[in-house]
Design an enzyme around this catalytic site. Sequence first.
Site, PDB file in Angstrom:
ATOM      1  N   ASN A 161       3.962  -0.303   0.695  1.00 21.23           N
ATOM      2  CA  ASN A 161       4.061   0.734   1.727  1.00 21.23           C
ATOM      3  C   ASN A 161       2.731   0.776   2.473  1.00 21.23           C
ATOM      4  OD1 ASN A 161       4.397   3.021   3.251  1.00 21.23           O
ATOM      5  ND2 ASN A 161       4.552   4.448   1.518  1.00 21.23           N
ATOM      6  N   GLY A 166      -2.751   7.724  -3.935  1.00 20.16           N
ATOM      7  CA  GLY A 166      -3.967   7.571  -3.132  1.00 20.16           C
ATOM      8  C   GLY A 166      -5.202   8.193  -3.759  1.00 20.16           C
ATOM      9  N   HIS A 218       9.507  10.444   0.478  1.00 25.01           N
ATOM     10  CA  HIS A 218       8.130  10.175   0.052  1.00 25.01           C
ATOM     11  C   HIS A 218       7.354  11.492   0.095  1.00 25.01           C
ATOM     12  CE1 HIS A 218       4.058   8.670  -0.037  1.00 25.01           C
ATOM     13  NE2 HIS A 218       4.550   7.539  -0.496  1.00 25.01           N
ATOM     14  N   SER A 233      -1.283   4.843  -7.037  1.00 23.65           N
ATOM     15  CA  SER A 233      -2.558   4.187  -7.367  1.00 23.65           C
ATOM     16  C   SER A 233      -2.395   2.915  -8.201  1.00 23.65           C
ATOM     17  CB  SER A 233      -3.503   5.160  -8.087  1.00 23.65           C
ATOM     18  OG  SER A 233      -3.869   6.216  -7.225  1.00 23.65           O
ATOM     19  N   GLU A 260       4.530  12.246   1.099  1.00 27.38           N
ATOM     20  CA  GLU A 260       3.855  12.531   2.375  1.00 27.38           C
ATOM     21  C   GLU A 260       4.856  13.065   3.396  1.00 27.38           C
ATOM     22  OE1 GLU A 260       1.999   8.685   2.554  1.00 27.38           O
ATOM     23  OE2 GLU A 260       0.840   9.264   0.787  1.00 27.38           O
ATOM     24  N   LYS A 280       2.030   2.483   5.022  1.00 30.63           N
ATOM     25  CA  LYS A 280       1.810   3.822   5.597  1.00 30.63           C
ATOM     26  C   LYS A 280       1.374   3.713   7.068  1.00 30.63           C
ATOM     27  CE  LYS A 280       1.141   5.564   0.979  1.00 30.63           C
ATOM     28  NZ  LYS A 280       0.525   6.519   0.068  1.00 30.63           N
TER      29      LYS A 280
HETATM   30  P1  13P Z   1      -1.157   4.436  -3.440  1.00 26.38           P
HETATM   31  O1  13P Z   1      -0.770   3.168  -4.147  1.00 26.38           O
HETATM   32  O2  13P Z   1      -2.158   4.233  -2.341  1.00 26.38           O
HETATM   33  O3  13P Z   1      -1.553   5.506  -4.423  1.00 26.38           O
HETATM   34  O4  13P Z   1       0.155   4.982  -2.703  1.00 26.38           O
HETATM   35  C1  13P Z   1       1.330   5.072  -3.430  1.00 26.38           C
HETATM   36  C2  13P Z   1       2.416   5.394  -2.503  1.00 26.38           C
HETATM   37  O5  13P Z   1       2.489   6.477  -1.960  1.00 26.38           O
HETATM   38  C3  13P Z   1       3.396   4.344  -2.209  1.00 26.38           C
HETATM   39  O6  13P Z   1       4.465   4.854  -1.497  1.00 26.38           O
END
Ligand code: 13P
Length: 259
Positions: free
Chosen positions: A11, A174, A96, A214, A98, A13
């Site tokens: 992802n 994250g 998700h 992460s 977010e 983002k």
């Molecule tokens: P990270 O791997 O940066 O923690 O993000 C995970 C995530 O939200 C994947 O959709």
Amino acid sequence: MAKDKKLIIGNWKMNLSVHDASLYLHTLSERVKSHRSVEVVIAPTTLALQTLSLQVNLRQFKLSAQNFYWRDSGAYTGEVSATQLRGIVSYGLVGHSERRYVFHDTDKDIRYKVQAAIRNGMRPVLCIGETAGERAMGETFDVLHDQLLTGLANVTSDELDQVVIAYEPVWAIGTGDNALPGDVTQAVTAIRRQLKHLYGAKVADDVQVLYGGSVTASSAADYLAIEGVDGLLVGGASLKADEFSTIIEKAFESTKKKA
Ligand code: 13P
């Protein structure tokens, strides 16, 4: 998709311009080896999807939307529908954290997006997970239960094999503060138990369940070794070609161990 296949989703983002996304996909295509037992999916910014769909070798990578609206068409300024993404993507992320916490996607939005994805030939990746506060209150399993129940409310047992579930604890996204394998085992066991309760063992056992939060090249193998974890949803580490290709190799190795 066969359950013995691992699913690795990157992802990206809201990162990379269309030009940079295209260059990066090219870099990845040279680094990442294709394995029959690993499906690799890239979720770039919506803006880059069409360009990448013309460039991508679908035997190597599939594409995913990071988001879409659940109505097929109409007066919804600024939105992109699952219908418009038909033929461009194979997967779509839904729910998700977010989207839930920054953009306030509601349970109803998420339920309708799951349906819109299925209706438009895209596999929804339903993301569920507890926040740090919910975890501290001991509410993890209630949250997973509620998010799963509402997300799948209109999915029939015939449609369930289209759905992927991603367990992404919000506090682990994250932050570098990744979940312990023991925590993931418990969460995934609870998710599978509920799927079984809702749909029966035969159908539920075939659902792919991923871990995300992460994940790095050094932690990937530990998560992939967990019983009931069928792959990974990777954020930050998917933006580094070496690291992402190592994660894919770990997924391949994990399928060899099981064979
Ligand atoms: P990270 O791997 O940066 O923690 O993000 C995970 C995530 O939200 C994947 O959709």
